[in-house]
Write a protein that holds these residues in place. Sequence first.
Motif, PDB file in Angstrom:
ATOM      1  N   ALA A   1       0.871  -1.185   0.000  1.00 47.43           N
ATOM      2  CA  ALA A   1       0.000   0.000   0.000  1.00 47.43           C
ATOM      3  C   ALA A   1       0.901   1.225   0.000  1.00 47.43           C
ATOM      4  CB  ALA A   1      -0.902   0.005   1.230  1.00 47.43           C
ATOM      5  N   ASP A   2       0.601   2.171  -0.897  1.00 48.29           N
ATOM      6  CA  ASP A   2       1.433   3.376  -1.050  1.00 48.29           C
ATOM      7  C   ASP A   2       1.056   4.384   0.040  1.00 48.29           C
ATOM      8  OD1 ASP A   2       2.273   5.421  -3.999  1.00 48.29           O
ATOM      9  OD2 ASP A   2       2.974   5.470  -1.901  1.00 48.29           O
ATOM     10  N   LEU A   3       1.988   4.671   0.923  1.00 45.75           N
ATOM     11  CA  LEU A   3       1.745   5.601   2.049  1.00 45.75           C
ATOM     12  C   LEU A   3       2.376   6.962   1.797  1.00 45.75           C
ATOM     13  CD1 LEU A   3       2.453   3.175   5.055  1.00 45.75           C
ATOM     14  CD2 LEU A   3       0.313   3.498   3.753  1.00 45.75           C
ATOM     15  N   ARG A   4       2.926   7.155   0.584  1.00 45.10           N
ATOM     16  CA  ARG A   4       3.642   8.410   0.293  1.00 45.10           C
ATOM     17  C   ARG A   4       2.631   9.493  -0.068  1.00 45.10           C
ATOM     18  NH1 ARG A   4       7.267   5.577  -4.268  1.00 45.10           N
ATOM     19  NH2 ARG A   4       5.113   5.220  -4.940  1.00 45.10           N
ATOM     20  N   ARG A   5       2.440  10.471   0.813  1.00 46.38           N
ATOM     21  CA  ARG A   5       1.360  11.473   0.656  1.00 46.38           C
ATOM     22  C   ARG A   5       1.468  12.201  -0.676  1.00 46.38           C
ATOM     23  NH1 ARG A   5      -2.387  11.805   5.237  1.00 46.38           N
ATOM     24  NH2 ARG A   5      -1.521  10.153   6.519  1.00 46.38           N
ATOM     25  N   SER A   6       2.705  12.401  -1.167  1.00 49.76           N
ATOM     26  CA  SER A   6       2.870  13.164  -2.418  1.00 49.76           C
ATOM     27  C   SER A   6       2.717  12.271  -3.652  1.00 49.76           C
ATOM     28  CB  SER A   6       4.270  13.800  -2.439  1.00 49.76           C
ATOM     29  OG  SER A   6       5.248  12.760  -2.389  1.00 49.76           O
ATOM     30  N   SER A   7       2.511  10.998  -3.447  1.00 52.47           N
ATOM     31  CA  SER A   7       2.444  10.068  -4.595  1.00 52.47           C
ATOM     32  C   SER A   7       1.062  10.104  -5.245  1.00 52.47           C
ATOM     33  CB  SER A   7       2.724   8.635  -4.109  1.00 52.47           C
ATOM     34  OG  SER A   7       2.342   7.694  -5.093  1.00 52.47           O
ATOM     35  N   PRO A   8       1.014  10.044  -6.587  1.00 48.78           N
ATOM     36  CA  PRO A   8      -0.296   9.994  -7.262  1.00 48.78           C
ATOM     37  C   PRO A   8      -1.055   8.696  -6.939  1.00 48.78           C
ATOM     38  CG  PRO A   8       1.502   9.828  -8.867  1.00 48.78           C
ATOM     39  CD  PRO A   8       2.140  10.136  -7.555  1.00 48.78           C
ATOM     40  N   THR A   9      -0.317   7.701  -6.416  1.00 47.09           N
ATOM     41  CA  THR A   9      -0.980   6.442  -6.047  1.00 47.09           C
ATOM     42  C   THR A   9      -1.104   6.310  -4.533  1.00 47.09           C
ATOM     43  OG1 THR A   9       1.185   5.350  -6.275  1.00 47.09           O
ATOM     44  CG2 THR A   9      -0.376   5.146  -8.134  1.00 47.09           C
ATOM     45  N   PHE A  10      -1.038   7.453  -3.826  1.00 49.86           N
ATOM     46  CA  PHE A  10      -1.206   7.439  -2.358  1.00 49.86           C
ATOM     47  C   PHE A  10      -2.507   6.736  -1.991  1.00 49.86           C
ATOM     48  CE2 PHE A  10      -1.088   8.482   1.974  1.00 49.86           C
ATOM     49  CZ  PHE A  10      -2.310   9.022   2.358  1.00 49.86           C
ATOM     50  N   GLY A  11      -2.420   5.807  -1.037  1.00 56.18           N
ATOM     51  CA  GLY A  11      -3.615   5.108  -0.568  1.00 56.18           C
ATOM     52  C   GLY A  11      -4.042   3.962  -1.462  1.00 56.18           C
TER      53      GLY A  11
END
Length: 182
Positions: free
Chosen positions: A85-95
Amino acid sequence: MPFVQTGFAGLLIFEPAVFEDSRGYFFESYNENVFREADIDIRFVQDNQARSSYGVLRGMHYQRPPYAQTKLVRVLEGAIWDVVADLRRSSPTFGQVYGLELSAENKKQLLVPAGFAHGYAVLSPTAEVFYKCDHFYQKASEGGIRYDDPDLQIDWKIDLSRAVISEKDLQLPAFRGLPEEF
Ligand SMILES: Cc1cn([C@H]2C[C@H](O)[C@@H](COP(=O)(O)OP(=O)(O)O[C@H]3O[C@H](C)C(=O)[C@H](O)[C@H]3O)O2)c(=O)[nH]c1=O
């Protein structure tokens, strides 16, 4: 090119070249040059190995910065449904969640960058999972998200009524409300 994009930045499937002959097969499971030639600058410092039976579900786990780990995950025996699961807030795939089958048969490996929670469910009667980490285990920095989080909606590909989950993992928090860590 042995790396396959997933649509998540930095999350790559590594497919090593396998040499088969009448004796069986050989492949380089890890070669630093192969990663360097793909501009993946990484120095692994710890190898982990875990054995589980069908239905064991480990995760979702991560280590907080500055101990966040990049992992290279593969299966030595059996098969798992590997999930991040992508937890990187700035990522376009966050969440967003990504899953795939890793097995001794398909010999695929998943390069999981820091900033992802990671977990897996065992699909075969038993499975041996092996993964390289670029930061040491730091128990105090461990974080996690519960396996059945309503926002992540993870499909674990197993009968959850038969899932074997640690007491620690059953107490993990929900995704919603996690502090910004990455
Ligand atoms: C992770 C780790 C654990 N341990 C000790 C701590 C416990 O006494 C025992 C079992 O640990 P745990 O229940 O956290 O193991 P898993 O549930 O498989 O944890 C892993 O599950 C998911 C899939 C991950 O990606 C992480 O690498 C890791 O969190 O091993 C260590 O000594 N070193 C370590 O690096």
